[in-house]
Design an enzyme around this catalytic site. Sequence first.
Site, short mmCIF file in Angstrom:
data_model
loop_
_atom_site.label_atom_id
_atom_site.label_comp_id
_atom_site.label_asym_id
_atom_site.label_seq_id
_atom_site.Cartn_x
_atom_site.Cartn_y
_atom_site.Cartn_z
CB THR A 57 44.24 38.59 45.96
OG1 THR A 57 43.11 37.82 45.58
CG2 THR A 57 44.45 38.47 47.45
CB SER A 104 42.07 37.42 37.93
OG SER A 104 41.74 36.21 38.56
#
Length: 370
Positions: A57, A104
């Site tokens: 992010t 991730s």
Amino acid sequence: MLLRPALFLFLSVLASSSPVFSAPTGPPAPHHFLHPRDGPHYNSSLPNITVLATGGTIAGSAGSNTDLTGYKAGQIGIQILIDAVPEIQNISNVQGVQVANVDSSGITPEILLNLTAQAQMALDDPHCQGIVITHGTDTLEESAFFLDLTLRSEKPIVIVGSMRPATGLSADGPLNLLEAITLAADPRAVGRGTMVVLNDRITSAFYATKTNANWLDTFKAVEQGDLGSFIDAKPNFFYSPAVPVGYHFFNVSQSTSLPKVDIVFGYQALDPEMARSAVGKGAEGLVLAGVGAGGWTSAGLDEIHELIREHGTQVVLSSRTMGGFVKTNGTGNIYGSQDLNPQKARIMLQLALNAGYDSNELTKLFSFSE
Ligand SMILES: *[C@@H]1O[C@H](CO)[C@@H](O)[C@H](O)[C@H]1NC(C)=O
Ligand SMILES: *[C@@H]1O[C@H](CO)[C@@H](O)[C@H](O)[C@H]1NC(C)=O
Ligand SMILES: *[C@@H]1O[C@H](CO)[C@@H](O)[C@H](O)[C@H]1NC(C)=O
Ligand SMILES: *[C@@H]1O[C@H](CO)[C@@H](O)[C@H](O)[C@H]1NC(C)=O
Ligand SMILES: *[C@@H]1O[C@H](CO)[C@@H](O)[C@H](O)[C@H]1NC(C)=O
Ligand SMILES: *[C@@H]1O[C@H](CO)[C@@H](O)[C@H](O)[C@H]1NC(C)=O
């Protein structure tokens, strides 16, 4: 619309062209390490910090500045993130290395092994004072725990992410990155193991876990507490340097893959076949996210014992409650996760199996705080 200059830089770069660093398929070879001295803002009285970027992010972008969930992670190259926070220039000389640029959930054992190799290389460089790893928050605790167990250095190792994309209003990435680099450059951060930085908090990578899917205040070691905080973007440590009691080093420098270890979730009337299916697909180890302190149904346990007899499966009991302690029973091939949550227990079992640990060594490993 009023935008913070750094944010404006993100947006204008995004709008103008493709990122300077596109996502590479593999890591750069060692000779691609730039000398900090060659950077545009080199200041010989400042420490040198290497930032290894993996995406997430903190490197995410969305179509609008209020879109805080529907964004695409891992879009912005590390040099753009660093350049967007000019305050870093007064803290350290930074060289960015793009190891990966993924959400991730896309981190694989191969990426982890590459990340460890490049991080160790940076740490072994006498000209480097510390390292920072940027990472998506969803699986940050897994990579942080992996790095804690596979890197050997007293130098500060800091892993950082953000909850809001770079294009969001009040994006937390720029300050988190500044604080992470400030921590890595601070001599008082030496000898503390791998640390997680988010939301003005410093937490041990061994215990930090993501406790909330949306809010900025999400990484916590609920029982063990924080190592420190940031005041005016400077570290404020609560304790003297120490590493966790369960700390254990695994050398993965010769590994190109890791054994398959799966997590099976516990619940009422669970299907015992889930565990068998995982073993059938090649899992050498299982972590049971048990009900309570490693509890499993009696039919489920019969199946587990059968898998151990048939395949020599190694099994770690943990807890789905995300808190509490599971003891090691002392019966063959079944261990307790201590106070590691299932996703951290999985990494530890994976590393131990990779190192060829037998049942005795596993019993010792999974008794680290008994
Ligand atoms: C890992 O690094 C090797 C070279 O060191 C490279 O060939 C490979 O593609 C990398 N894998 C990933 C998943 O980054
Ligand atoms: C920083 O790196 C440069 C090489 O690029 C080196 O000359 C310098 O000594 C390093 N500084 C420290 C504090 O290690
Ligand atoms: C280099 O860093 C030192 C120490 O922070 C600072 O005093 C000095 O002004 C910096 N030099 C430049 C050219 O920015
Ligand atoms: C760096 O420090 C100098 C001296 O304190 C200050 O004038 C300058 O604004 C600082 N630069 C940034 C980007 O914070
Ligand atoms: C890890 O193993 C490699 C190869 O055996 C060795 O060269 C290296 O020194 C080891 N690393 C540490 C930190 O022990
Ligand atoms: C723990 O050990 C006892 C015997 O010492 C055994 O009866 C029990 O089944 C074991 N628990 C598990 C989960 O294997």
